[in-house]
Design a protein around this motif. Structure first.
Motif, PDB file in Angstrom:
ATOM      1  N   UNK A   9     -52.893 -32.939 130.710  1.00 54.93           N
ATOM      2  CA  UNK A   9     -52.100 -33.862 131.529  1.00 54.93           C
ATOM      3  C   UNK A   9     -52.053 -33.401 132.976  1.00 54.93           C
ATOM      4  N   UNK A  10     -51.938 -32.089 133.176  1.00 53.48           N
ATOM      5  CA  UNK A  10     -51.949 -31.539 134.533  1.00 53.48           C
ATOM      6  C   UNK A  10     -53.289 -31.802 135.196  1.00 53.48           C
ATOM      7  N   UNK A  36     -52.908 -45.576 132.009  1.00 51.43           N
ATOM      8  CA  UNK A  36     -52.251 -44.770 130.982  1.00 51.43           C
ATOM      9  C   UNK A  36     -53.064 -43.512 130.722  1.00 51.43           C
ATOM     10  N   UNK A  37     -52.388 -42.428 130.392  1.00 48.86           N
ATOM     11  CA  UNK A  37     -53.049 -41.183 130.012  1.00 48.86           C
ATOM     12  C   UNK A  37     -53.055 -41.089 128.498  1.00 48.86           C
ATOM     13  N   UNK A  38     -54.144 -40.577 127.954  1.00 45.11           N
ATOM     14  CA  UNK A  38     -54.271 -40.393 126.508  1.00 45.11           C
ATOM     15  C   UNK A  38     -54.337 -38.915 126.182  1.00 45.11           C
ATOM     16  N   UNK A  39     -53.718 -38.534 125.079  1.00 48.24           N
ATOM     17  CA  UNK A  39     -53.804 -37.173 124.554  1.00 48.24           C
ATOM     18  C   UNK A  39     -53.937 -37.283 123.046  1.00 48.24           C
ATOM     19  N   UNK A  68     -49.706 -42.578 127.246  1.00 49.37           N
ATOM     20  CA  UNK A  68     -48.484 -42.280 127.996  1.00 49.37           C
ATOM     21  C   UNK A  68     -48.535 -42.912 129.377  1.00 49.37           C
ATOM     22  N   UNK A  69     -47.384 -43.396 129.842  1.00 48.12           N
ATOM     23  CA  UNK A  69     -47.306 -43.945 131.196  1.00 48.12           C
ATOM     24  C   UNK A  69     -47.140 -42.803 132.197  1.00 48.12           C
ATOM     25  N   UNK A  70     -47.023 -43.128 133.470  1.00 48.95           N
ATOM     26  CA  UNK A  70     -46.944 -42.103 134.519  1.00 48.95           C
ATOM     27  C   UNK A  70     -45.674 -41.264 134.442  1.00 48.95           C
ATOM     28  N   UNK A  71     -44.652 -41.757 133.751  1.00 47.32           N
ATOM     29  CA  UNK A  71     -43.407 -40.995 133.579  1.00 47.32           C
ATOM     30  C   UNK A  71     -43.459 -40.106 132.336  1.00 47.32           C
TER      31      UNK A  71
END
Length: 167
Positions: A9-10, A36-39, A68-71
């Motif tokens: 994420x970083x 959106x970010x995926x993990x 995940x959204x930006x928050x």
């Protein structure tokens, strides 16, 4: 896995820039609607090669990831198809329209995907294209794939940024 998600994420946050989005650009008629970010993991299975049944290779099964959204709030999930599903139940499926190498050789490539909404209402209802950018990890396993481990499934951690476009 938790430390991988934090590190990935970083890396996504630091690596995401306008320049990276130029690599695989959708049509000029499309605009960004959501990022959106995926993990999660990319799943591979050791199986016979299609080209040579005597040999074995790691075959891609599909992704399993949370979005995940930006928050940092969970916004949905990504799974085989490929399919992206928002918390509101809307879904979009896609197929690869273009690819570019990732920044690291152990990361899955960046993609431009042509989208087709699977459920017309909601977050993903009007998505026309998807970019997969800033990938971390997810490449096929380095370990051997042979008759001795045929059928074995391996889940490789990955993270990515998904940019959704509409017209």
């Amino acid at each position: 896995m938790k430390s991988f998600v934090i590190a990935a994420s970083t890396a996504l946050a630091l690596g995401a820039c306008a320049e990276s989005r130029q690599v695989l650009q959708p049509s000029s008629a499309e605009r960004v609607s959501l990022t959106l970010n995926a993990a999660g993991v990319q799943v591979y299975q050791c199986r016979q090669s299609r080209d040579n049944p005597v040999q074995h290779e790691w075959g891609f099964v599909g992704p399993e990831a949370d979005l995940y959204d930006s928050a940092g709030q969970r916004a949905g999930r990504h799974y085989g198809g490929p399919t992206w599903e928002a918390l509101d139940g809307s879904k979009v499926m896609a197929q690869v329209a273009g690819r570019a190498p990732a920044k690291s050789p152990d990361s899955i490539p960046w993609l431009l995907l042509k989208a087709r909404p699977a459920a017309p209402q909601g977050t993903f209802g009007n998505v026309t294209s998807i970019q997969r950018l800033e990938t971390v990890g997810g490449s096929a396993p380095a370990q051997a794939c042979s008759t001795q481990n045929a059928g074995e499934t391996v889940r490789v951690p990955y993270a990515a940024q998904y940019v959704f476009f509409t017209r």
